[in-house]
Design a protein around this motif. Structure first.
Motif, mmCIF file in Angstrom:
data_model
loop_
_atom_site.group_PDB
_atom_site.id
_atom_site.type_symbol
_atom_site.label_atom_id
_atom_site.label_comp_id
_atom_site.label_asym_id
_atom_site.label_seq_id
_atom_site.Cartn_x
_atom_site.Cartn_y
_atom_site.Cartn_z
ATOM 1 N N VAL A 36 -4.342 -23.095 -6.264
ATOM 2 C CA VAL A 36 -2.777 -23.346 -6.268
ATOM 3 C C VAL A 36 -2.451 -24.691 -5.426
ATOM 4 N N VAL A 37 -1.676 -25.718 -6.120
ATOM 5 C CA VAL A 37 -1.202 -27.049 -5.499
ATOM 6 C C VAL A 37 0.250 -27.243 -5.326
ATOM 7 N N PHE A 38 0.709 -27.412 -4.074
ATOM 8 C CA PHE A 38 2.256 -27.492 -4.013
ATOM 9 C C PHE A 38 2.545 -28.830 -4.453
ATOM 10 N N THR A 39 3.878 -28.826 -5.183
ATOM 11 C CA THR A 39 4.153 -29.975 -5.619
ATOM 12 C C THR A 39 5.638 -30.364 -5.183
ATOM 13 N N MET A 40 6.026 -31.921 -5.372
ATOM 14 C CA MET A 40 7.609 -32.042 -4.746
ATOM 15 C C MET A 40 7.832 -31.720 -3.596
ATOM 16 N N VAL B 248 4.763 -18.828 0.282
ATOM 17 C CA VAL B 248 3.441 -18.540 -0.619
ATOM 18 C C VAL B 248 2.344 -18.222 0.024
ATOM 19 N N LYS B 249 1.853 -18.913 0.856
ATOM 20 C CA LYS B 249 0.561 -18.781 1.397
ATOM 21 C C LYS B 249 0.453 -17.456 1.999
ATOM 22 N N SER B 250 1.387 -16.719 2.585
ATOM 23 C CA SER B 250 1.275 -15.616 2.946
ATOM 24 C C SER B 250 1.405 -14.446 1.989
ATOM 25 N N LYS C 285 -2.785 -14.530 -2.634
ATOM 26 C CA LYS C 285 -4.431 -14.361 -2.113
ATOM 27 C C LYS C 285 -4.736 -15.152 -3.130
ATOM 28 N N GLN C 286 -4.522 -16.347 -3.115
ATOM 29 C CA GLN C 286 -5.382 -17.519 -3.888
ATOM 30 C C GLN C 286 -5.876 -18.531 -3.184
#
Ligand SMILES: Nc1ncnc2c1ncn2[C@@H]1O[C@H](COP(=O)(O)OP(=O)(O)O)[C@@H](O)[C@H]1O
Ligand SMILES: [Mg+2]
Length: 254
Positions: A181-185, A200-202, A205-206
């Motif tokens: 997963v990549v966070f954008t903006m 999202v991290k918590s 589970k990816q």
């Protein structure tokens, strides 16, 4: 053999196309041979590489309908080191035209199999839906890379997306993996971006990329000049972040 990565998220406007264009160009700059496949009828990846999308004889549409070969529709060196299978609005009809086609989930995979040895990476830009086109991309892919926009509703629809990946893995493509997963903006000036990332991290589970793509106006401007960011503004924060993402993608593979 080339690694096939589907850039997917059924939400629109999260950075799939921006990531497809700039990750591809960044990989090419690091000496990799890249093929980008545009599977969105909007054709923004196609035009983002400066290709006049409405004047093409052979596109992903003709390819999926079996009206041309995969070699016929690749535009070689659309950018140094990057070939592209383009798309335009014609593709919008493909879903209906292939309604009765046999093994229609496997059409793209079969075509990619012809040419994947010619590339180090095949990057597939998916449309904003979990349609047959996205399923075709996931069936053809080794992995799925999910851009997530740093906004309040970031988590919405993610479980549905993960569920689709799992279904494809179960029924169509047992080898399918999550690239990450990549966070954008990401906007460093607001607390919201940070909160979204933490949240999202918590929950998710990816695999999550260390690289975060900042909100950067140069990234939004570049497509209107038909250039990836590393050509349009190589010193920008956007260019640096996509170069770092490319390093991580290369490292993932080892
Ligand atoms: N990191 C970023 N900084 C600024 N604008 C961005 C960034 N990523 C994407 N955009 C802009 O946001 C809009 C949606 O991005 P896009 O990549 O087309 O999303 P998608 O393909 O998921 O629909 C576009 O106008 C694009 O230029
Ligand atoms: Mg898009």
């Amino acid at each position: 053999m080339g690694r096939v990565i589907a850039i997917a998220n059924q939400k629109g406007g999260v950075g799939k196309t921006t990531t497809s264009i700039n990750l591809s160009a960044a990989l090419a700059e690091k000496g990799k041979k890249v093929l980008v496949i545009d599977t969105d009828p909007q054709g923004n990846t196609t035009s983002g590489f400066g290709i006049e999308k409405n004047e093409l004889e052979n596109t992903i549409y003709e390819l999926l309908l079996g009206e041309c070969t995969v070699q016929d529709c690749i535009i070689k060196d659309a950018y140094p080191g990057v070939g592209i299978i383009p798309s335009n609005v014609n593709l919008a009809a493909v879903e209906i035209e292939l309604l009765d086609a046999e093994k229609r989930e496997f059409i793209l995979k079969k075509e990619i199999d012809w040419i994947r040895d010619d590339y180090d990476y095949v990057i597939i830009d998916c449309p904003p839906s979990l349609s047959m086109l996205t399923v075709n991309a996931m069936t053809a892919a080794d992995s799925v890379l999910v851009p997530i926009q740093c906004e309040y509703y970031a988590l919405e629809g993610l479980s549905q997306l993960i569920h689709t990946v799992n279904l494809v893995k179960e029924r169509l493509n047992p080898e399918l993996d999550m690239e990450g997963v990549v966070f954008t903006m990401y906007d460093a000036r607001t607390n919201l971006s940070l909160q979204v990332v933490e949240n999202v991290k918590s929950v998710l589970k990816q695999k999550i990329f260390d690289t975060v793509i900042p909100r950067n106006v140069r990234l939004a401007e570049a497509p209107s000049y038909g250039m990836p960011i590393n050509k349009y503004d190589p010193k920008s924060a956007g260019a640096e972040s996509y170069a770092a993402l490319a390093d991580e993608v290369i490292k993932n593979r080892r």
